[in-house]
Design a protein around this motif. Structure first.
Motif, PDB file in Angstrom:
ATOM      1  N   GLN A 201      -1.883  -5.201  -4.521  1.00 18.43           N
ATOM      2  CA  GLN A 201      -2.982  -3.925  -4.661  1.00 18.43           C
ATOM      3  C   GLN A 201      -2.596  -3.260  -6.037  1.00 18.43           C
ATOM      4  OE1 GLN A 201      -4.307  -2.064  -1.231  1.00 18.43           O
ATOM      5  NE2 GLN A 201      -3.333  -0.074  -1.845  1.00 18.43           N
ATOM      6  N   LEU A 202      -3.676  -3.110  -6.799  1.00 21.22           N
ATOM      7  CA  LEU A 202      -3.731  -2.328  -8.104  1.00 21.22           C
ATOM      8  C   LEU A 202      -2.960  -1.114  -7.867  1.00 21.22           C
ATOM      9  CD1 LEU A 202      -4.558  -2.796 -11.033  1.00 21.22           C
ATOM     10  CD2 LEU A 202      -6.823  -1.310 -10.211  1.00 21.22           C
ATOM     11  N   ASN A 203      -2.116  -0.925  -8.729  1.00 18.28           N
ATOM     12  CA  ASN A 203      -1.228   0.331  -8.987  1.00 18.28           C
ATOM     13  C   ASN A 203      -0.492   0.640  -7.715  1.00 18.28           C
ATOM     14  OD1 ASN A 203      -2.316   0.319 -11.602  1.00 18.28           O
ATOM     15  ND2 ASN A 203      -4.133   1.630 -11.022  1.00 18.28           N
ATOM     16  N   SER A 204      -0.025  -0.059  -6.957  1.00 20.88           N
ATOM     17  CA  SER A 204       0.572   0.333  -5.619  1.00 20.88           C
ATOM     18  C   SER A 204       1.404  -0.743  -5.164  1.00 20.88           C
ATOM     19  CB  SER A 204      -0.322   1.100  -4.470  1.00 20.88           C
ATOM     20  OG  SER A 204      -1.143  -0.073  -4.229  1.00 20.88           O
ATOM     21  N   GLY A 205       0.975  -1.930  -5.081  1.00 19.10           N
ATOM     22  CA  GLY A 205       1.744  -3.226  -4.491  1.00 19.10           C
ATOM     23  C   GLY A 205       3.154  -3.515  -5.333  1.00 19.10           C
ATOM     24  N   VAL A 206       3.920  -3.870  -4.640  1.00 21.23           N
ATOM     25  CA  VAL A 206       5.101  -4.238  -5.526  1.00 21.23           C
ATOM     26  C   VAL A 206       5.029  -5.627  -6.176  1.00 21.23           C
ATOM     27  CG1 VAL A 206       6.785  -3.412  -3.520  1.00 21.23           C
ATOM     28  CG2 VAL A 206       6.184  -5.758  -3.501  1.00 21.23           C
ATOM     29  N   ASP A 207       4.146  -6.166  -6.082  1.00 22.19           N
ATOM     30  CA  ASP A 207       3.889  -7.610  -6.996  1.00 22.19           C
ATOM     31  C   ASP A 207       3.055  -7.323  -8.079  1.00 22.19           C
ATOM     32  OD1 ASP A 207       5.240  -9.807  -7.092  1.00 22.19           O
ATOM     33  OD2 ASP A 207       4.274 -11.049  -5.537  1.00 22.19           O
ATOM     34  N   ASP A 208       2.243  -6.094  -8.141  1.00 22.05           N
ATOM     35  CA  ASP A 208       1.452  -5.643  -9.310  1.00 22.05           C
ATOM     36  C   ASP A 208       2.306  -5.022 -10.267  1.00 22.05           C
ATOM     37  OD1 ASP A 208      -1.185  -4.896 -10.258  1.00 22.05           O
ATOM     38  OD2 ASP A 208      -0.580  -2.946  -9.929  1.00 22.05           O
ATOM     39  N   ALA A 209       3.698  -4.784 -10.185  1.00 25.66           N
ATOM     40  CA  ALA A 209       4.400  -4.441 -11.134  1.00 25.66           C
ATOM     41  C   ALA A 209       5.297  -5.508 -11.793  1.00 25.66           C
ATOM     42  CB  ALA A 209       5.358  -3.455 -10.586  1.00 25.66           C
ATOM     43  N   ASP A 210       5.707  -5.346 -12.852  1.00 23.84           N
ATOM     44  CA  ASP A 210       6.746  -6.208 -13.543  1.00 23.84           C
ATOM     45  C   ASP A 210       8.221  -5.841 -13.344  1.00 23.84           C
ATOM     46  OD1 ASP A 210       4.882  -7.827 -15.513  1.00 23.84           O
ATOM     47  OD2 ASP A 210       4.643  -5.559 -16.050  1.00 23.84           O
TER      48      ASP A 210
ATOM     49  N   ASP B  62       3.109  -2.918   3.963  1.00 24.46           N
ATOM     50  CA  ASP B  62       2.177  -3.645   3.545  1.00 24.46           C
ATOM     51  C   ASP B  62       2.086  -3.767   2.130  1.00 24.46           C
ATOM     52  OD1 ASP B  62       0.922  -0.927   2.937  1.00 24.46           O
ATOM     53  OD2 ASP B  62      -0.865  -1.517   3.931  1.00 24.46           O
ATOM     54  N   LEU B  63       2.696  -2.768   1.380  1.00 25.46           N
ATOM     55  CA  LEU B  63       2.724  -2.774  -0.171  1.00 25.46           C
ATOM     56  C   LEU B  63       3.542  -3.896  -0.393  1.00 25.46           C
ATOM     57  CD1 LEU B  63       2.038   1.058  -1.199  1.00 25.46           C
ATOM     58  CD2 LEU B  63       0.590  -1.078  -0.936  1.00 25.46           C
ATOM     59  N   TRP B  64       4.682  -4.590   0.447  1.00 20.56           N
ATOM     60  CA  TRP B  64       5.508  -5.379   0.174  1.00 20.56           C
ATOM     61  C   TRP B  64       5.168  -6.820   0.750  1.00 20.56           C
ATOM     62  CZ3 TRP B  64      10.349  -4.270  -2.253  1.00 20.56           C
ATOM     63  CH2 TRP B  64      10.644  -2.894  -2.438  1.00 20.56           C
ATOM     64  N   THR B  65       4.086  -6.539   1.325  1.00 25.76           N
ATOM     65  CA  THR B  65       3.820  -7.908   2.139  1.00 25.76           C
ATOM     66  C   THR B  65       2.718  -8.898   1.401  1.00 25.76           C
ATOM     67  OG1 THR B  65       3.841  -6.539   4.278  1.00 25.76           O
ATOM     68  CG2 THR B  65       2.520  -8.734   4.288  1.00 25.76           C
ATOM     69  N   ASP B  66       3.274  -9.969   1.266  1.00 28.17           N
ATOM     70  CA  ASP B  66       2.648 -11.246   0.604  1.00 28.17           C
ATOM     71  C   ASP B  66       1.592 -11.964   1.527  1.00 28.17           C
ATOM     72  OD1 ASP B  66       2.696 -12.774  -2.091  1.00 28.17           O
ATOM     73  OD2 ASP B  66       2.420 -14.256  -0.416  1.00 28.17           O
ATOM     74  N   ALA B  67       0.543 -12.154   0.931  1.00 25.68           N
ATOM     75  CA  ALA B  67      -0.578 -12.905   1.529  1.00 25.68           C
ATOM     76  C   ALA B  67      -0.152 -14.499   2.448  1.00 25.68           C
ATOM     77  CB  ALA B  67      -1.678 -13.288   0.886  1.00 25.68           C
ATOM     78  N   SER B  68       0.995 -14.916   1.931  1.00 27.91           N
ATOM     79  CA  SER B  68       1.629 -16.071   2.626  1.00 27.91           C
ATOM     80  C   SER B  68       2.519 -15.751   3.833  1.00 27.91           C
ATOM     81  CB  SER B  68       2.598 -16.741   1.733  1.00 27.91           C
ATOM     82  OG  SER B  68       3.751 -15.862   1.378  1.00 27.91           O
ATOM     83  N   LYS B  69       2.627 -14.433   4.203  1.00 30.04           N
ATOM     84  CA  LYS B  69       3.358 -14.084   5.381  1.00 30.04           C
ATOM     85  C   LYS B  69       2.525 -13.310   6.406  1.00 30.04           C
ATOM     86  CE  LYS B  69       7.557 -15.486   3.784  1.00 30.04           C
ATOM     87  NZ  LYS B  69       8.463 -14.288   3.579  1.00 30.04           N
ATOM     88  N   ALA B  70       1.415 -12.970   6.133  1.00 30.76           N
ATOM     89  CA  ALA B  70       0.500 -11.964   6.983  1.00 30.76           C
ATOM     90  C   ALA B  70      -0.985 -12.173   6.551  1.00 30.76           C
ATOM     91  CB  ALA B  70       0.931 -10.660   6.833  1.00 30.76           C
TER      92      ALA B  70
ATOM     93  N   ASN C 289       2.077 -14.169  -6.033  1.00 36.71           N
ATOM     94  CA  ASN C 289       0.520 -14.139  -6.432  1.00 36.71           C
ATOM     95  C   ASN C 289       0.714 -13.265  -7.429  1.00 36.71           C
ATOM     96  OD1 ASN C 289      -0.531 -16.078  -4.608  1.00 36.71           O
ATOM     97  ND2 ASN C 289      -0.274 -14.731  -3.281  1.00 36.71           N
ATOM     98  N   GLY C 290       1.529 -12.392  -7.725  1.00 38.77           N
ATOM     99  CA  GLY C 290       1.540 -11.226  -8.794  1.00 38.77           C
ATOM    100  C   GLY C 290       2.601 -11.564  -9.701  1.00 38.77           C
ATOM    101  N   LYS C 291       3.300 -10.501 -10.294  1.00 41.29           N
ATOM    102  CA  LYS C 291       3.967 -10.602 -11.709  1.00 41.29           C
ATOM    103  C   LYS C 291       5.403 -10.084 -11.671  1.00 41.29           C
ATOM    104  CE  LYS C 291       1.514  -6.605 -13.595  1.00 41.29           C
ATOM    105  NZ  LYS C 291       0.984  -5.854 -14.406  1.00 41.29           N
ATOM    106  N   LEU C 292       5.913  -9.612 -10.208  1.00 36.79           N
ATOM    107  CA  LEU C 292       7.119  -8.939 -10.242  1.00 36.79           C
ATOM    108  C   LEU C 292       8.420  -9.664 -10.837  1.00 36.79           C
ATOM    109  CD1 LEU C 292       8.709  -6.258  -9.490  1.00 36.79           C
ATOM    110  CD2 LEU C 292       9.181  -7.639  -7.243  1.00 36.79           C
ATOM    111  N   ASN C 293       9.040  -9.382 -11.601  1.00 37.08           N
ATOM    112  CA  ASN C 293      10.140  -9.918 -12.104  1.00 37.08           C
ATOM    113  C   ASN C 293      11.778  -9.468 -11.688  1.00 37.08           C
ATOM    114  OD1 ASN C 293      10.760 -11.148 -15.780  1.00 37.08           O
ATOM    115  ND2 ASN C 293      11.577 -11.851 -13.668  1.00 37.08           N
TER     116      ASN C 293
END
Length: 292
Positions: free
Chosen positions: A103-112, A86-94, A153-157
């Motif tokens: 998710q703050l400090n854990s989801g993949v898209d919360d990181a750069d 679920d930490l890899w899952t985007d709201a557009s997919k589920a 929806n996050g900032k992963l680069n």
């Protein structure tokens, strides 16, 4: 002694995309996921490899040193059962309850920047790769098509993926990663992974340490291939690292591959295409020989 061939770009057809924010406007946060324990109660089925968390520690250690110097903002380590699909899952997919990539400090898209060391696989017919997670509470695999919409929806680069078959050439050639893993509003630009199977051992810890420390300002794609490539003469079990860069033009994608770094994330423009960087003729197990 290793013999290396020049890495060659191999690009996909033009596809729709979005504009990256400049690196200066982004926070600097790193997440690492080392998944070493498998086969036990509540765990997923695979071979346990203790080195998976050791490599994650090397990656995190470098960024922690930057934090101590005031050059980076935050580093989070989520190992074993803390690494969930679920930490890899985007709201557009589920449904939102199952989509925690921001998710703050854990989801993949919360990181750069993220790093993961785990097992993986691919399906050419489904145009996907998957990463085995540390718990079966959600699902045992985070899949590039079913779960991910990186940078949406996050900032992963930048994602660095030490997992077998996580950057399959045929999946890429048929548009799988570009069509399934990023979309027109994505800010994501680089997926460093492997075509075919990749070997594992303490030597991975050493090359991850070299790679992460040498890529602060440039070479974030090129250095990955230089460090992780391994040629086994006469056999089809080479280690074939690849760098998939998404962006508007060949020049923009090449600039990110060669000159981008953790602290110098290049603007690759709208995601209208992708370039597949690799070592020509690299021939892994569970993957075709790459074009020469």
């Amino acid at each position: 002694m290793q013999f290396r061939k020049q890495t060659q770009p191999w690009r996909n057809a033009a596809l729709a995309g979005a504009l990256l924010l400049p690196a200066a406007a982004l926070a600097n946060e790193t997440h690492v996921y080392g998944i070493a324990n498998f086969g036990g109660a509540g765990q997923c089925n695979a071979d346990s490899h203790s080195v998976h968390t050791k490599t994650a520690a090397e990656f995190a250690g470098y960024f922690n040193s930057l934090v101590n110097q005031g050059l980076w903002s935050d580093v989070r380590t989520l190992n074993n059962s803390s690494a969930r699909a679920d930490l890899w899952t985007d709201a557009s997919k589920a449904a939102a309850v199952d989509a925690k990539d921001t998710q703050l400090n854990s989801g993949v898209d919360d990181a750069d920047v993220l790093f993961v060391h785990t097992h993986g696989g691919h399906s050419e017919s489904s145009l996907r790769s998957w990463l085995v997670m540390g718990t079966n509470v959600d699902q045992c695999s985070a899949m590039t098509d079913v779960h991910m919409n990186l940078g949406n929806n996050g900032k992963l680069n930048i994602a660095v993926i030490k997992a077998c078959q996580s950057g399959d050439y045929q999946v890429w050639k048929q548009g799988g990663y570009r069509q399934q893993m990023v979309t027109s509003n994505s800010g994501f630009s680089m997926w460093n992974a492997f075509h075919g199977d990749s070997s594992c051992g303490n030597f991975v810890k050493r090359y991850v340490k070299r790679y992460v420390s040498s890529s602060r300002n440039d070479g974030v794609g090129e250095n990955w291939i230089d460090e992780a490539y391994d040629w086994d003469i006469g056999k089809n079990n080479d280690d074939c690292p690849v760098s998939i860069v998404f962006g508007e033009s060949k020049a923009a994608r090449l600039a990110m591959f060669e000159n981008g770094g953790w602290g110098d994330r290049k603007n690759t423009g709208p995601k209208v295409g992708s370039t597949y960087f690799y070592v020509a003729g690299c021939d892994p197990d569970n993957g075709q020989k790459l074009p020469e």
